[in-house]
Design a protein around this motif. Structure first.
Motif, PDB file in Angstrom:
ATOM      1  N   ARG A 190      43.741  20.284 -32.858  1.00  0.00           N
ATOM      2  CA  ARG A 190      45.034  19.707 -32.508  1.00  0.00           C
ATOM      3  C   ARG A 190      45.368  19.967 -31.045  1.00  0.00           C
ATOM      4  O   ARG A 190      45.785  19.056 -30.317  1.00  0.00           O
ATOM      5  CB  ARG A 190      46.124  20.286 -33.416  1.00  0.00           C
ATOM      6  CG  ARG A 190      47.513  19.762 -33.122  1.00  0.00           C
ATOM      7  CD  ARG A 190      48.537  20.259 -34.114  1.00  0.00           C
ATOM      8  NE  ARG A 190      48.322  19.675 -35.439  1.00  0.00           N
ATOM      9  CZ  ARG A 190      49.190  19.757 -36.439  1.00  0.00           C
ATOM     10  NH1 ARG A 190      50.325  20.423 -36.260  1.00  0.00           N
ATOM     11  NH2 ARG A 190      48.937  19.208 -37.587  1.00  0.00           N
ATOM     12  N   MET A 191      45.159  21.190 -30.593  1.00  0.00           N
ATOM     13  CA  MET A 191      45.451  21.514 -29.201  1.00  0.00           C
ATOM     14  C   MET A 191      44.535  20.752 -28.245  1.00  0.00           C
ATOM     15  O   MET A 191      44.955  20.325 -27.164  1.00  0.00           O
ATOM     16  CB  MET A 191      45.302  23.028 -28.978  1.00  0.00           C
ATOM     17  CG  MET A 191      46.372  23.863 -29.676  1.00  0.00           C
ATOM     18  SD  MET A 191      48.061  23.459 -29.118  1.00  0.00           S
ATOM     19  CE  MET A 191      48.647  22.454 -30.494  1.00  0.00           C
ATOM     20  N   THR A 192      43.269  20.585 -28.649  1.00  0.00           N
ATOM     21  CA  THR A 192      42.332  19.828 -27.813  1.00  0.00           C
ATOM     22  C   THR A 192      42.780  18.385 -27.652  1.00  0.00           C
ATOM     23  O   THR A 192      42.784  17.831 -26.540  1.00  0.00           O
ATOM     24  CB  THR A 192      40.925  19.865 -28.428  1.00  0.00           C
ATOM     25  OG1 THR A 192      40.473  21.223 -28.498  1.00  0.00           O
ATOM     26  CG2 THR A 192      39.941  19.057 -27.584  1.00  0.00           C
ATOM     27  N   LEU A 193      43.169  17.773 -28.762  1.00  0.00           N
ATOM     28  CA  LEU A 193      43.602  16.374 -28.708  1.00  0.00           C
ATOM     29  C   LEU A 193      44.920  16.222 -27.948  1.00  0.00           C
ATOM     30  O   LEU A 193      45.111  15.249 -27.211  1.00  0.00           O
ATOM     31  CB  LEU A 193      43.730  15.818 -30.128  1.00  0.00           C
ATOM     32  CG  LEU A 193      42.389  15.560 -30.823  1.00  0.00           C
ATOM     33  CD1 LEU A 193      42.581  15.380 -32.316  1.00  0.00           C
ATOM     34  CD2 LEU A 193      41.702  14.340 -30.220  1.00  0.00           C
ATOM     35  N   PHE A 194      45.822  17.179 -28.091  1.00  0.00           N
ATOM     36  CA  PHE A 194      47.075  17.122 -27.335  1.00  0.00           C
ATOM     37  C   PHE A 194      46.808  17.295 -25.838  1.00  0.00           C
ATOM     38  O   PHE A 194      47.464  16.667 -24.999  1.00  0.00           O
ATOM     39  CB  PHE A 194      48.050  18.182 -27.829  1.00  0.00           C
ATOM     40  CG  PHE A 194      48.693  17.853 -29.144  1.00  0.00           C
ATOM     41  CD1 PHE A 194      48.688  16.562 -29.643  1.00  0.00           C
ATOM     42  CD2 PHE A 194      49.333  18.839 -29.884  1.00  0.00           C
ATOM     43  CE1 PHE A 194      49.294  16.250 -30.851  1.00  0.00           C
ATOM     44  CE2 PHE A 194      49.936  18.546 -31.088  1.00  0.00           C
ATOM     45  CZ  PHE A 194      49.916  17.246 -31.578  1.00  0.00           C
ATOM     46  N   ALA A 195      45.839  18.172 -25.517  1.00  0.00           N
ATOM     47  CA  ALA A 195      45.473  18.346 -24.104  1.00  0.00           C
ATOM     48  C   ALA A 195      44.887  17.057 -23.539  1.00  0.00           C
ATOM     49  O   ALA A 195      45.205  16.660 -22.410  1.00  0.00           O
ATOM     50  CB  ALA A 195      44.472  19.497 -23.960  1.00  0.00           C
ATOM     51  N   LEU A 196      44.025  16.388 -24.334  1.00  0.00           N
ATOM     52  CA  LEU A 196      43.466  15.111 -23.901  1.00  0.00           C
ATOM     53  C   LEU A 196      44.559  14.061 -23.735  1.00  0.00           C
ATOM     54  O   LEU A 196      44.513  13.235 -22.812  1.00  0.00           O
ATOM     55  CB  LEU A 196      42.428  14.622 -24.911  1.00  0.00           C
ATOM     56  CG  LEU A 196      41.077  15.325 -24.876  1.00  0.00           C
ATOM     57  CD1 LEU A 196      40.206  14.852 -26.040  1.00  0.00           C
ATOM     58  CD2 LEU A 196      40.369  15.083 -23.545  1.00  0.00           C
TER      59      LEU A 196
END
Length: 235
Positions: A190-196
């Protein structure tokens, strides 16, 4: 005796097949635009712009593109768009075919993201019961409308309007990452996708300023699609 039915079984439609159909349709429609010449703002932003006419990928040359490509002293605007023009110029000079091919490729990628975004939205828990079984077909139809709509003709064939089509690509990628991130249970994913999502949002802003509307779009996504159906919306 025939029995009436209110459903037509269209079968499953794979994403790969949908992407190939989109590519075929876009190439058929836009193939005759590859030799279109320069027009209007193309001259100021590309043809007569000395800062995009780089001869190498050295940092100094790329830095001038990013900081001076807009040709207004003291202002950095749309650096990614000018960088893309500079790379086109490096590999093909002012031959228009290379610029048009990049525009066409950007439009194709944007159409694919439209397809994936609508699929993702229609498969959300709140909508999956009604639209999930036909999400692929609905998304493909919507992507076709996007890919072939006359409204997008100038963004594809008018070279400088790559600024608009690139910004749209990054904008929609940010939306897709946000929706996918909201559906992930894994905190790291989730954090990776939000960062992207944030990276693509900034990339859109660095391409054209209207990408600044992204936060409002994400709030609308959250309120109308991602919140539970029985949630009370704030006034």
């Amino acid at each position: 005796m025939l029995h009436p039915t209110n459903r037509v079984d269209l079968g499953e439609f794979s994403t790969c097949r949908s992407v190939l159909l989109l590519l075929t349709a876009i190439v058929m429609v836009y193939a005759n635009s590859l030799d279109c010449g320069w027009h209007y703002d193309d001259y100021h932003n590309i043809v007569d712009n000395p800062f995009i006419k780089i001869e190498s990928l050295e940092w100094d040359a790329l830095g001038k593109v990013v900081t001076q490509g807009d040709q207004r002293p003291g202002r950095i605007a749309r650096p990614l768009a000018y960088l893309s023009f500079a790379l086109n110029h490096l590999h093909g000079g002012l031959a228009v075919q290379g610029y048009h091919l990049v525009n066409l490729w950007i439009h194709f990628l944007t159409s694919v993201v439209v397809l994936l975004l609508i699929q993702a939205i229609l498969r959300l828990p709140q909508l999956a019961t009604v639209y999930g079984p036909r999400a692929g077909h609905i998304a493909l139809l919507a992507a076709f409308f996007w890919a072939l709509h006359p409204l997008n003709v100038t963004a594809v064939t008018y070279i400088v309007q790559r600024m608009a089509s690139m910004a749209a690509l990054f904008y929609l990628l940010a939306m897709l990452c946000y929706v996918k991130g909201r559906m992930r249970r894994s905190v790291s994913w989730r954090m990776t996708l939000f960062a992207l999502c944030g990276v693509f949002g900034l990339a859109g802003l660095a391409t054209k300023e209207n990408a600044a509307m992204l936060p409002i779009t994400l709030i609308a996504l959250e309120l109308f699609f991602l919140q539970p159906a029985d949630a009370e919306l704030p006034l």
